[in-house]
Design a protein around this motif. Structure first.
Motif, PDB file in Angstrom:
ATOM      1  N   SER A   1      46.070   5.479  17.723  1.00  0.00           N
ATOM      2  CA  SER A   1      45.183   5.386  18.894  1.00  0.00           C
ATOM      3  C   SER A   1      43.765   5.831  18.555  1.00  0.00           C
ATOM      4  N   LEU A   2      43.648   6.820  17.673  1.00  0.00           N
ATOM      5  CA  LEU A   2      42.301   7.274  17.295  1.00  0.00           C
ATOM      6  C   LEU A   2      41.553   6.200  16.503  1.00  0.00           C
ATOM      7  N   MET A   3      42.302   5.308  15.850  1.00  0.00           N
ATOM      8  CA  MET A   3      41.653   4.194  15.138  1.00  0.00           C
ATOM      9  C   MET A   3      40.892   3.317  16.137  1.00  0.00           C
ATOM     10  N   GLY A   4      41.559   2.991  17.250  1.00  0.00           N
ATOM     11  CA  GLY A   4      40.933   2.166  18.287  1.00  0.00           C
ATOM     12  C   GLY A   4      39.724   2.880  18.881  1.00  0.00           C
ATOM     13  N   LYS A   5      39.850   4.190  19.094  1.00  0.00           N
ATOM     14  CA  LYS A   5      38.763   4.971  19.675  1.00  0.00           C
ATOM     15  C   LYS A   5      37.550   4.957  18.733  1.00  0.00           C
ATOM     16  N   TYR A   6      37.845   5.079  17.442  1.00  0.00           N
ATOM     17  CA  TYR A   6      36.752   5.082  16.455  1.00  0.00           C
ATOM     18  C   TYR A   6      35.990   3.750  16.509  1.00  0.00           C
ATOM     19  N   ILE A   7      36.730   2.655  16.592  1.00  0.00           N
ATOM     20  CA  ILE A   7      36.080   1.331  16.620  1.00  0.00           C
ATOM     21  C   ILE A   7      35.266   1.187  17.909  1.00  0.00           C
ATOM     22  N   GLU A   8      35.815   1.649  18.999  1.00  0.00           N
ATOM     23  CA  GLU A   8      35.115   1.580  20.281  1.00  0.00           C
ATOM     24  C   GLU A   8      33.794   2.353  20.224  1.00  0.00           C
ATOM     25  N   GLU A   9      33.838   3.528  19.613  1.00  0.00           N
ATOM     26  CA  GLU A   9      32.639   4.375  19.606  1.00  0.00           C
ATOM     27  C   GLU A   9      31.631   3.952  18.548  1.00  0.00           C
ATOM     28  N   ASN A  10      32.108   3.444  17.416  1.00  0.00           N
ATOM     29  CA  ASN A  10      31.200   3.167  16.290  1.00  0.00           C
ATOM     30  C   ASN A  10      30.860   1.687  16.110  1.00  0.00           C
ATOM     31  N   LYS A  11      31.602   0.834  16.789  1.00  0.00           N
ATOM     32  CA  LYS A  11      31.346  -0.613  16.748  1.00  0.00           C
ATOM     33  C   LYS A  11      31.033  -1.144  15.351  1.00  0.00           C
ATOM     34  N   PRO A  12      31.913  -0.934  14.375  1.00  0.00           N
ATOM     35  CA  PRO A  12      31.629  -1.476  13.035  1.00  0.00           C
ATOM     36  C   PRO A  12      31.635  -3.006  13.055  1.00  0.00           C
ATOM     37  N   LYS A  13      30.810  -3.596  12.181  1.00  0.00           N
ATOM     38  CA  LYS A  13      30.746  -5.080  12.131  1.00  0.00           C
ATOM     39  C   LYS A  13      32.010  -5.634  11.515  1.00  0.00           C
ATOM     40  N   ARG A  14      32.481  -4.916  10.483  1.00  0.00           N
ATOM     41  CA  ARG A  14      33.654  -5.354   9.738  1.00  0.00           C
ATOM     42  C   ARG A  14      34.544  -4.145   9.501  1.00  0.00           C
ATOM     43  N   VAL A  15      35.821  -4.311   9.699  1.00  0.00           N
ATOM     44  CA  VAL A  15      36.689  -3.152   9.541  1.00  0.00           C
ATOM     45  C   VAL A  15      37.983  -3.532   8.835  1.00  0.00           C
ATOM     46  N   MET A  16      38.521  -2.585   8.088  1.00  0.00           N
ATOM     47  CA  MET A  16      39.856  -2.787   7.506  1.00  0.00           C
ATOM     48  C   MET A  16      40.688  -1.553   7.858  1.00  0.00           C
ATOM     49  N   LEU A  17      41.873  -1.791   8.385  1.00  0.00           N
ATOM     50  CA  LEU A  17      42.737  -0.679   8.784  1.00  0.00           C
ATOM     51  C   LEU A  17      43.860  -0.533   7.767  1.00  0.00           C
ATOM     52  N   LEU A  18      43.938   0.640   7.150  1.00  0.00           N
ATOM     53  CA  LEU A  18      45.030   0.876   6.200  1.00  0.00           C
ATOM     54  C   LEU A  18      46.222   1.394   7.001  1.00  0.00           C
ATOM     55  N   THR A  19      46.902   0.460   7.608  1.00  0.00           N
ATOM     56  CA  THR A  19      48.056   0.799   8.439  1.00  0.00           C
ATOM     57  C   THR A  19      48.862  -0.471   8.704  1.00  0.00           C
ATOM     58  N   GLU A  20      49.828  -0.373   9.594  1.00  0.00           N
ATOM     59  CA  GLU A  20      50.733  -1.506   9.827  1.00  0.00           C
ATOM     60  C   GLU A  20      49.973  -2.720  10.413  1.00  0.00           C
ATOM     61  N   CYS A  21      50.381  -3.903   9.971  1.00  0.00           N
ATOM     62  CA  CYS A  21      49.726  -5.174  10.359  1.00  0.00           C
ATOM     63  C   CYS A  21      49.364  -5.340  11.830  1.00  0.00           C
ATOM     64  N   SER A  22      50.317  -5.051  12.714  1.00  0.00           N
ATOM     65  CA  SER A  22      50.109  -5.377  14.132  1.00  0.00           C
ATOM     66  C   SER A  22      48.967  -4.591  14.750  1.00  0.00           C
ATOM     67  N   MET A  23      48.611  -3.478  14.102  1.00  0.00           N
ATOM     68  CA  MET A  23      47.513  -2.664  14.625  1.00  0.00           C
ATOM     69  C   MET A  23      46.235  -3.500  14.723  1.00  0.00           C
ATOM     70  N   SER A  24      45.902  -4.204  13.650  1.00  0.00           N
ATOM     71  CA  SER A  24      44.695  -5.052  13.664  1.00  0.00           C
ATOM     72  C   SER A  24      44.874  -6.195  14.647  1.00  0.00           C
ATOM     73  N   ASP A  25      46.064  -6.810  14.651  1.00  0.00           N
ATOM     74  CA  ASP A  25      46.296  -7.944  15.557  1.00  0.00           C
ATOM     75  C   ASP A  25      46.089  -7.521  17.020  1.00  0.00           C
ATOM     76  N   ASN A  26      46.505  -6.299  17.342  1.00  0.00           N
ATOM     77  CA  ASN A  26      46.378  -5.833  18.721  1.00  0.00           C
ATOM     78  C   ASN A  26      44.950  -5.436  19.083  1.00  0.00           C
ATOM     79  N   LEU A  27      44.241  -4.858  18.109  1.00  0.00           N
ATOM     80  CA  LEU A  27      42.878  -4.394  18.425  1.00  0.00           C
ATOM     81  C   LEU A  27      41.858  -5.528  18.444  1.00  0.00           C
ATOM     82  N   MET A  28      42.110  -6.527  17.610  1.00  0.00           N
ATOM     83  CA  MET A  28      41.208  -7.659  17.438  1.00  0.00           C
ATOM     84  C   MET A  28      40.704  -8.259  18.760  1.00  0.00           C
ATOM     85  N   SER A  29      41.634  -8.445  19.709  1.00  0.00           N
ATOM     86  CA  SER A  29      41.219  -9.109  20.946  1.00  0.00           C
ATOM     87  C   SER A  29      40.406  -8.171  21.847  1.00  0.00           C
ATOM     88  N   ASP A  30      40.484  -6.849  21.595  1.00  0.00           N
ATOM     89  CA  ASP A  30      39.665  -5.916  22.382  1.00  0.00           C
ATOM     90  C   ASP A  30      38.242  -5.823  21.828  1.00  0.00           C
TER      91      ASP A  30
END
Ligand code: 13P
Ligand code: SF4
Length: 329
Positions: A244-273
């Motif tokens: 959950s803190l991964m999503g919070k970090y992206i929300e607060e820092n708005k990186p242009k490009r990101v890679m998450l070193l974690t399970e696949c679905s994490m990126s799939d779920n965050l992508m649409s947000d």
């Protein structure tokens, strides 16, 4: 809260937008049918569905009332007034929900959805550790069985491990069963940690070379790691935190490009947000999390299977260790 009867059409429309990148029209039609059946049953049975961040998008967005990391879901599990809790995640998470809600029916759609960390240690192992290191507090990662929780002084998750170890009144702490999480906590707190050689079979696959290669191929990339990754890997990334803190970090820092070193679905779920952020796939899959599918959830809810049970003496002791964690938050 997922779709009441009136707004299901809207719910399915939104879901379609989120999943059309990964799914064919036929797959989406199949998901919609299952989702509608699950939502009906959920209402009829006064059930709540808790979905971990690693669920596939159709489970995560299609049927979950509450989504989150282990800490968030454990807190929500303690608060619900539903009659049935269906946990879309792995066994130790559903077991935690049962420890906190002994009077409720807690279901998991596949009893085989385990965890390499939970399997790495038993209650007997913890008793031996206690004999070997008397009077040292035991902080145990929530990814473990009820039996192991019952032998522990306090439970932690990836979201509060550093805070708990920092604040606990001892310079030496036994931290089990994740060796890499303990390594990361040790770095952050400077305390002496006695650990256990458990590892997450997903996060242990990430290497320093993965980080170096990503930086070379995707200039300016922001890399985020889960604390179950090796400390040599987390040393190289911009941020380390719970799912959950991964999503919070992206929300607060708005990186242009990101890679998450974690399970696949994490990126799939965050992508649409975060449509402005480009998600670079690393894709390591947790075979346990991926055992939970819409078909199995429907079967589970229909037949009220598979029920989680925890012997009362173990449950009471495990709950004590969980309650101590909640006191820290
Ligand atoms: P989180 O508590 O960060 O969601 O982690 C759970 C887990 O199993 C990570 O592999
Ligand atoms: Fe366990 Fe790792 Fe799967 Fe999380 S990702 S459930 S820690 S095996």
């Amino acid at each position: 809260m997922v779709a009441s009867t009136e707004n299901r059409k809207e719910h399915l429309k939104k879901l379609k937008k989120r999943i059309e990148k990964f799914s064919t029209p036929d797959e989406i039609a199949g998901y919609e049918k299952l989702i509608l059946e699950i939502l009906d049953l959920k209402e009829q049975k006064n059930a709540i569905i808790l979905g971990h961040n690693y669920m596939t998008p159709e489970v995560f967005y299609g049927i979950s009332d509450i989504t989150g990391d282990s800490l968030g879901l454990a807190k929500k599990a303690a608060e619900t007034d539903a009659d049935i809790i269906l946990f879309d995640g792995v066994h130790f998470m559903a077991e935690t929900a049962k420890i906190l809600n002994p009077e409720k029916k807690v279901l998991i759609a596949d009893l085989e959805a385990g965890c390499s960390l939970a399997e790495s240690i038993t209650g007997k192992d913890v008793r031996s550790l206690k004999e070997k290191h008397p009077n040292i507090p035991i902080v145990t990662y929530i990814n473990c069985t009820a039996d192991v929780k019952a032998e522990s002084d306090i439970i932690c998750t990836s979201a509060n491990a550093v805070k708990i170890v920092k604040e606990i009144d001892s310079d030496t702490v036994i931290m089990i069963p994740d060796e890499y999480l303990a390594g990361n906590v040790q770095k952050a707190t400077g305390k002496k940690l006695i650990t256990w050689p458990g590892k997450c079979m997903v996060h242990e696959l990430y290497t320093e070379e993965d980080v170096e290669l990503a930086r070379k191929n995707y200039p300016g990339i922001t890399i985020i790691a889960h604390p179950e990754c090796h400390p040599d890997v987390t040393a190289l990334v911009e941020f380390t935190g719970s799912t959950s803190l991964m999503g919070k970090y992206i929300e607060e820092n708005k990186p242009k490009r990101v890679m998450l070193l974690t399970e696949c679905s994490m990126s799939d779920n965050l992508m649409s947000d975060f449509p402005e952020t480009e998600f670079i796939s690393t894709c390591q899959t947790c075979p346990h999390m991926k055992k939970i599918t819409l078909e199995k959830v429907l079967y589970s809810l229909k037949n009220e299977k598979y029920e989680i049970d925890v012997p009362e003496d173990i449950r009471i002791r495990a709950k004590k260790a969980l309650d101590r964690m909640f006191e820290f938050n």
